[in-house]
Design an enzyme around this catalytic site. Structure first.
Site, PDB file in Angstrom:
ATOM      1  CB  ILE C  75     -18.402 -24.907  18.982  1.00 26.09           C
ATOM      2  CG1 ILE C  75     -17.753 -26.176  19.573  1.00 26.09           C
ATOM      3  CG2 ILE C  75     -18.623 -25.046  17.491  1.00 26.09           C
ATOM      4  CD1 ILE C  75     -16.378 -26.505  19.066  1.00 26.09           C
ATOM      5  CG  LEU C  77     -24.354 -21.308  19.764  1.00 25.75           C
ATOM      6  CD1 LEU C  77     -25.548 -20.387  19.991  1.00 25.75           C
ATOM      7  CD2 LEU C  77     -24.676 -22.707  20.269  1.00 25.75           C
ATOM      8  CG  ASN C 103     -30.359 -27.125  21.024  1.00 26.07           C
ATOM      9  OD1 ASN C 103     -30.089 -25.944  20.839  1.00 26.07           O
ATOM     10  ND2 ASN C 103     -30.243 -27.711  22.208  1.00 26.07           N
ATOM     11  CG  ASN C 131     -28.250 -23.670  23.924  1.00 26.51           C
ATOM     12  OD1 ASN C 131     -28.141 -23.311  25.094  1.00 26.51           O
ATOM     13  ND2 ASN C 131     -27.211 -23.748  23.109  1.00 26.51           N
ATOM     14  CB  CYS C 134     -27.658 -17.886  23.534  1.00 29.16           C
ATOM     15  SG  CYS C 134     -27.951 -19.535  22.935  1.00 29.16           S
ATOM     16  CG  ASN C 196     -25.694 -26.204  27.655  1.00 31.17           C
ATOM     17  OD1 ASN C 196     -24.580 -26.541  27.286  1.00 31.17           O
ATOM     18  ND2 ASN C 196     -26.603 -25.718  26.840  1.00 31.17           N
ATOM     19  CB  THR C 197     -20.999 -26.998  29.164  1.00 31.46           C
ATOM     20  OG1 THR C 197     -21.334 -25.760  28.545  1.00 31.46           O
ATOM     21  CG2 THR C 197     -21.021 -28.101  28.130  1.00 31.46           C
ATOM     22  N   GLY C 247     -24.926 -34.927  31.070  1.00 29.02           N
ATOM     23  CA  GLY C 247     -23.734 -34.421  31.741  1.00 29.02           C
ATOM     24  C   GLY C 247     -22.846 -35.562  32.185  1.00 29.02           C
ATOM     25  N   GLY C 269     -23.393 -37.020  25.516  1.00 29.39           N
ATOM     26  CA  GLY C 269     -22.709 -35.959  24.794  1.00 29.39           C
ATOM     27  C   GLY C 269     -21.288 -36.337  24.438  1.00 29.39           C
TER      28      GLY C 269
HETATM   29  C1  LIG Z   1     -18.401 -29.777  21.399  1.00 33.94           C
HETATM   30  C2  LIG Z   1     -19.710 -29.539  22.063  1.00 33.94           C
HETATM   31  C3  LIG Z   1     -20.673 -28.761  21.452  1.00 33.94           C
HETATM   32  C4  LIG Z   1     -21.893 -28.537  22.077  1.00 33.94           C
HETATM   33  N1  LIG Z   1     -22.832 -27.790  21.423  1.00 33.94           N
HETATM   34  C5  LIG Z   1     -24.056 -27.602  22.003  1.00 33.94           C
HETATM   35  C6  LIG Z   1     -25.068 -26.883  21.323  1.00 33.94           C
HETATM   36  O1  LIG Z   1     -24.893 -26.456  20.183  1.00 33.94           O
HETATM   37  N2  LIG Z   1     -26.259 -26.688  21.957  1.00 33.94           N
HETATM   38  C7  LIG Z   1     -26.508 -27.183  23.206  1.00 33.94           C
HETATM   39  O2  LIG Z   1     -27.592 -27.009  23.725  1.00 33.94           O
HETATM   40  N3  LIG Z   1     -25.557 -27.898  23.866  1.00 33.94           N
HETATM   41  C8  LIG Z   1     -24.356 -28.117  23.297  1.00 33.94           C
HETATM   42  N4  LIG Z   1     -23.387 -28.838  23.968  1.00 33.94           N
HETATM   43  C9  LIG Z   1     -23.682 -29.345  25.311  1.00 33.94           C
HETATM   44  C10 LIG Z   1     -24.092 -30.801  25.307  1.00 33.94           C
HETATM   45  O3  LIG Z   1     -25.277 -30.999  24.577  1.00 33.94           O
HETATM   46  C11 LIG Z   1     -24.277 -31.317  26.730  1.00 33.94           C
HETATM   47  O4  LIG Z   1     -25.311 -30.593  27.357  1.00 33.94           O
HETATM   48  C12 LIG Z   1     -23.019 -31.153  27.565  1.00 33.94           C
HETATM   49  O5  LIG Z   1     -21.864 -31.413  26.779  1.00 33.94           O
HETATM   50  C13 LIG Z   1     -22.988 -32.055  28.800  1.00 33.94           C
HETATM   51  O6  LIG Z   1     -23.073 -33.404  28.450  1.00 33.94           O
HETATM   52  P1  LIG Z   1     -21.781 -34.370  28.265  1.00 33.94           P
HETATM   53  O7  LIG Z   1     -20.939 -34.227  29.477  1.00 33.94           O
HETATM   54  O8  LIG Z   1     -22.359 -35.733  28.083  1.00 33.94           O
HETATM   55  O9  LIG Z   1     -21.060 -33.897  27.043  1.00 33.94           O
HETATM   56  C14 LIG Z   1     -22.156 -29.081  23.353  1.00 33.94           C
HETATM   57  C15 LIG Z   1     -21.179 -29.863  23.966  1.00 33.94           C
HETATM   58  C16 LIG Z   1     -19.971 -30.095  23.353  1.00 33.94           C
HETATM   59  C17 LIG Z   1     -18.943 -30.927  24.047  1.00 33.94           C
END
Ligand SMILES: Cc1cc2nc3c(=O)[nH]c(=O)nc-3n(C[C@H](O)[C@H](O)[C@H](O)COP(=O)(O)O)c2cc1C
Ligand SMILES: Cc1cc2nc3c(=O)[nH]c(=O)nc-3n(C[C@H](O)[C@H](O)[C@H](O)COP(=O)(O)OP(=O)(O)OC[C@H]3O[C@@H](n4cnc5c(N)ncnc54)[C@H](O)[C@@H]3O)c2cc1C
Ligand SMILES: Cc1cc2nc3c(=O)[nH]c(=O)nc-3n(C[C@H](O)[C@H](O)[C@H](O)COP(=O)(O)OP(=O)(O)OC[C@H]3O[C@@H](n4cnc5c(N)ncnc54)[C@H](O)[C@@H]3O)c2cc1C
Ligand SMILES: Cc1cc2nc3c(=O)[nH]c(=O)nc-3n(C[C@H](O)[C@H](O)[C@H](O)COP(=O)(O)O)c2cc1C
Ligand code: FES
Ligand code: FES
Lengths: 253, 307, 307, 253
Positions: C75, C77, C103, C131, C134, C196-197, C247, C269
């Site tokens: 995305i 941010l 955040n 977060n 970055c 995070n991801t 996660g 998430g």
């Molecule tokens: C579409 C999307 C946008 C995200 N945006 C952010 C973000 O702006 N800041 C952040 O720290 N994590 C962001 N994440 C990460 C989630 O907060 C989370 O850490 C991650 O998706 C793992 O959890 P989940 O498997 O339950 O989604 C985003 C995840 C998704 C899917």
């Protein structure tokens, strides 16, 4: 391989499925199993193993107990639908000896015993089957087993049918005074199998048990389903699922 | 539309394959287990499970756990040891009509080297693949494959001991996969296999303990495909030796994604458990895709999706 | 069987929640988007999307790609910037009947600090989550969150600028998560959000290019659950501040796995996209599990599966 | 929410499903959509968006074209089964003005136009619907739209029905000489919508288009479905899927 379901019957938490699968049916031996790739909502990632319960020329029958998502989807399938199936897998009962055989089954563990009873009877061997379960509804395949010409005795823990108690109590009752040459085969929950192994050892009678283990591949390639047999790891899906009861390290299954 | 058959053969750092699809280490046993399930004449090759100097019994049970679109394993490198491998397994394996590679593991550099020297020159071995995801007993359990210096010196030492083509398999559990890939290339690797499993875990909420006796295990299957693809893309951009993509590949479409990202070949791992025909079907699907795209061979496809 | 209601409330480094289930950053917008879909009075809290100093338009399209049991996002941010966040979003958010955390993201330490100072003391903010995934423009794009030294000094600098509870969210794309966790704790973090991801990629085999305009993106969803669980287990064993697990959590069972591994709370998430009721259902299922286990509260469950 | 399928009809690559979903039906406006969580073999991870094609008091109708695994599973569902559905989502057509309306649909893009035509006719407005497709089979919902009292004209690229050519050719033919107050609404493939936008601009007529974009959440929370509108990113699922054709940056959709 895709196999068509040609008969499906649901009863309580159980189902019986008859599948058209000539290649499997022709090669199958009692104690062997198939692996089914189940699809549908919340379908599990791995295939699921099920004992072959009976075969005819081109068909095979399975007995399914619903315990989770995979078995649930499978037990709700209908005749005319298809399943993705691999088999026959594993090593079945040895059928060694010529004497009579006592078969001990608990719950859906009765499944491979039906197939075994049929084969034994076809060789003209004497067969006595002891079936146990929590209550009447869990005494599976009784009438089908009787039709093979085997004699059947039952035990339920709640006493709703047959002897009240465990199927191993029945076994202890029936075992003394057997002619030499009689052997044992058992299939069911782990504690029951361990008890059967103990009884067989005390009576110095050869026993084979059909074990279960979570299986990732079912084909002997992942080493994920091992148990200790004779001091070394053996694969339940390949060297088993039938093992000599004496060889199994019952603290490590 | 191209009417001639596209060429599928590839040369992976000296390993020549009829097509770019192999079975991955640890997911095809010693090959023979899959006789009857896999038509070996239709795939490129297979990589043996990791072979160590001494036979290994493997980890205690449970060793596997199911996950969403994947699984964890902590088999613990159960294998027959290099002597039995050469004496009993390899003679059977080389009858299989596809290329055979041996995957090598150890917990000290000397162990790796002994295994490699034992394997060097064995008839029927097309090449070696090094599994560097093994903890180094000398370095406090840090894996060889997670530190570029350690990796480089090990690969260099092994490189001097064998004339067999040498593939190095990288672990993904690192901050900087490129540094590791370059270290392997500089040390003389002929090709890189990307990637091994992601370190994961599952809990048993009934028993209230980790499901695996080993606590953690390696995550494989479709779940990890996007991570593997990213690493292949990164590595293929950073080295000039061939990259073999592994991780979550189940179908021809998956394989094509990896080749577009820069892989010269792929390995099929966990998919074989669910569908033993995966590898063969991937070969067929790849051929059809090349034909439909008017490409003369898989070489045209390698890296064709890179930006 | 315990007949009294188990206590679900938790204190996460000064953030007090009625129950340990939050919505994760970036997957619940500014909360208000989910009015009508989520009953906020039944969850513990929510974490805003990452807020930066200036508004950010985000990355070019495509920004998302579907995967097996998961998805990729890049995305970029996209957010309204901290001023509009405080002026327009926060006043609406604090009407929601659950705890609100902001955040924070940036590409230089100064940016982080400015955002944090702007947020400090705002009415209705229960805490901050950093977060750190970055890229740091000054350090050649290396993420703050992948190098313990960089992470520690950033967290320490921020720690001095705010009295709000400070959570630090760790990126999993590293060799050694424990070193990062310790660096954050030492620098004054009140709790750690793990994780995070995972960095991933997908290819479009028709167009022959990466699906995401940004080439790579972050993998989320059930696919990553085993990796997240492993990292939570590792981190919870290495620090003494609370760990918030995130996660791939979709159900109460998933949440319980994380709490058994040592998490004091969880964030939901991607699951919200498929089932906006996930978080609420996880709370209910957790309560039922505690009751059935005869536990008096969630505190008894935290880390109960550790060996 | 679970919604029962009360009617399911399959024809060629298409299907029409009628669902019992009172809360959605009561709030739905033309141009809005629903998100369906599809289950089954190879079911996709994300929900799938489908336009609301028609509502009755407590039911809503969908038109599904099979293009991949998700739509395939859905199109094969049968009456009596249930789907997991969220909606109504997004912003529909504004219905602004009181004049007549020309609706232009391509392929399954006709779906929201049936709903729109019904609502417009219910307000007594004049409606002309132009439907295009590759060939006769792709001219969807013709008769249902006619039943609303709208007039219908068709174009097929292969000439198998109606005018030979594109539906935008029809539009160019029909547009000149319209009274002021007529407006345009269009739904269909991206290139068609871009062409409609161009035509509308040249004729200085207000046009609204219903756009499609891959959607991860469909609820405005992920920012994954944005397009450039008036120079800034807007979410197709929240600010759209219906946009003023003039505002859309057609190089960035
Ligand atoms: C579409 C999307 C946008 C995200 N945006 C952010 C973000 O702006 N800041 C952040 O720290 N994590 C962001 N994440 C990460 C989630 O907060 C989370 O850490 C991650 O998706 C793992 O959890 P989940 O498997 O339950 O989604 C985003 C995840 C998704 C899917
Ligand atoms: C060689 C072999 C032969 C088998 N033969 C049969 C058979 O003929 N008929 C039959 O119904 N089943 C048989 N099983 C067991 C069957 O494979 C499992 O019940 C099935 O895999 C469960 O899948 P699931 O997705 O429904 O449940 P899962 O989600 O895998 O499990 C659900 C819950 O049930 C528990 N569970 C798993 N397996 C069993 C089990 N065997 N008994 C009780 N609880 C279990 C799990 O621990 C879990 O808590 C056999 C297993 C093996 C290894
Ligand atoms: C707001 C909105 C309203 C929609 N309304 C309808 C509707 O009323 N009826 C309907 O049938 N569909 C409609 N769609 C499209 C529908 O959502 C997709 O066709 C569906 O998501 C495809 O899912 P799948 O799993 O079958 O295919 P996927 O696996 O997602 O896609 C398979 C292949 O088809 C392609 N594809 C994806 N979407 C489309 C598409 N829209 N048209 C052609 N090819 C596509 C993909 O690129 C891919 O190559 C709508 C979409 C949106 C965003
Ligand atoms: C059960 C199992 C055992 C494995 N054993 C080995 C091994 O011995 N050596 C090795 O290098 N990789 C081993 N792997 C890793 C695979 O070769 C492969 O790299 C990984 O599973 C990712 O690919 P996949 O997702 O296609 O399975 C094993 C994987 C599995 C699932
Ligand atoms: S289940 Fe894989 S070896 Fe037995
Ligand atoms: S699909 Fe998530 S914001 Fe539109």
């Amino acid at each position: 391989m895709q196999a068509g379901i040609i008969k499906a019957r649901r009863f309580g938490p159980y189902a019986r499925l008859v599948l058209k699968a000539p290649q499997i049916a022709q090669r199958a031996r009692p104690g062997q199993f198939v692996e089914i790739l189940i699809s549908g909502k919340a379908a599990p990632f791995w295939r699921r193993p099920f004992s072959i319960c009976r075969v005819e020329k081109t068909t095979l029958e399975l007995l399914i107990k619903v315990v989770g998502p995979g078995s649930n989807l499978l037990a709700n399938m209908r005749s005319g639908e298809f399943v993705d199936i691999i088999g026959p897998l594993g090593r079945g009962f040895t059928l060694r000896g010529r004497g009579g055989m006592l078969l001990v089954g608990g719950g859906f563990g009765a499944a491979p015993l039906l197939f075994l009873a049929e084969r034994l009877r076809a060789c003209g061997r004497q067969v006595e089957v002891l079936i146990g379960g929590h209550s009447r509804e869990d005494l599976l395949l009784r009438s089908s087993i009787k039709l093979t010409g085997a004699s059947v005795a039952c035990a339920t823990e709640d006493g709703s049918y047959g002897k009240q108690g465990k199927v191993t109590d029945l076994l202890i009752e029936r075992l003394p005074g057997r002619k030499p040459g009689w052997t044992l085969a058992a299939s069911g929950p782990r504690p029951m199998l361990a008890a059967v192994a103990g009884i067989a050892a005390r009576h110095e009678i050869h026993a084979e048990v059909c074990l279960e283990k979570v299986m990732a591949c079912g084909m002997g390639i992942c080493q994920g389903c091992v148990i200790k047999v004779g001091g070394a790891y053996q694969r339940v899906c390949k060297e088993g699922p039938v093992f000599s009861a004496q060889a199994v390290d019952w603290n490590n299954v | 539309m191209n009417r001639t058959r596209p060429a599928l053969n590839v040369n992976l750092g000296g390993v020549k394959l009829r097509n770019p699809v192999l079975l991955a280490s640890g997911t095809c046993g010693y090959g023979t287990e899959l006789l009857g399930q896999v038509r070996f004449q239709s795939i490129g090759g297979l990589v043996s499970k990791s072979i160590t100097l001494q036979p290994k019994p493997g980890n205690p049970m449970p060793r596997v756990a199911e996950c969403s679109s994947g699984m964890l394993n902590a088999i613990g490198l159960e294998n027959v040891g290099v002597r039995t491998f050469c004496g009993e397994k390899l003679p059977e394996m080389r009858k299989l009509p596809c290329a055979i590679l041996a995957n090598v593991a150890g917990s000290t550099p000397e162990e790796y080297i002994e295994v490699v020297e034992y394997l060097d020159g064995r008839r029927g071995l097309a090449g070696l693949e090094l599994n560097l995801s093994c903890p180094n007993v000398r370095r406090g359990g840090m894996e060889f494959g997670r530190e570029p210096g350690l990796l480089g010196s090990l690969v260099a030492a092994i490189r001097r001991r064998t004339r067999l083509p040498l593939w190095v398999k990288l672990t993904p559990n690192v901050t900087d996969i490129i540094a590791l890939a370059r270290a392997a290339e500089d040390a003389g690797a002929d090709a890189l296999t990307v990637m091994n499993t992601l370190l994961g875990m599952r809990m048993d909420i009934q028993q209230r303990c980790p499901i695996l006796a080993n606590l953690t295990g390696g995550l494989s299957g479709p779940a990890i495909k996007p991570v593997a693809l990213r690493m292949v893309y990164q590595v293929a951009g950073a080295v000039s030796i061939p990259v073999i993509g592994v991780g979550g590949i189940e179908t021809a479409e998956d394989a094509i994604e990896f080749i577009l990202a820069g892989a010269s070949a792929v390995q099929i791992g966990t998919a074989t458990f669910r569908n033993p025909g995966s590898a063969e079907q991937a070969v067929q699907g790849l051929a059809a895709y090349l034909r439909q795209s008017g490409m003369t061979g898989v070489n045209e496809l390698i890296g064709a999706g890179r930006k």
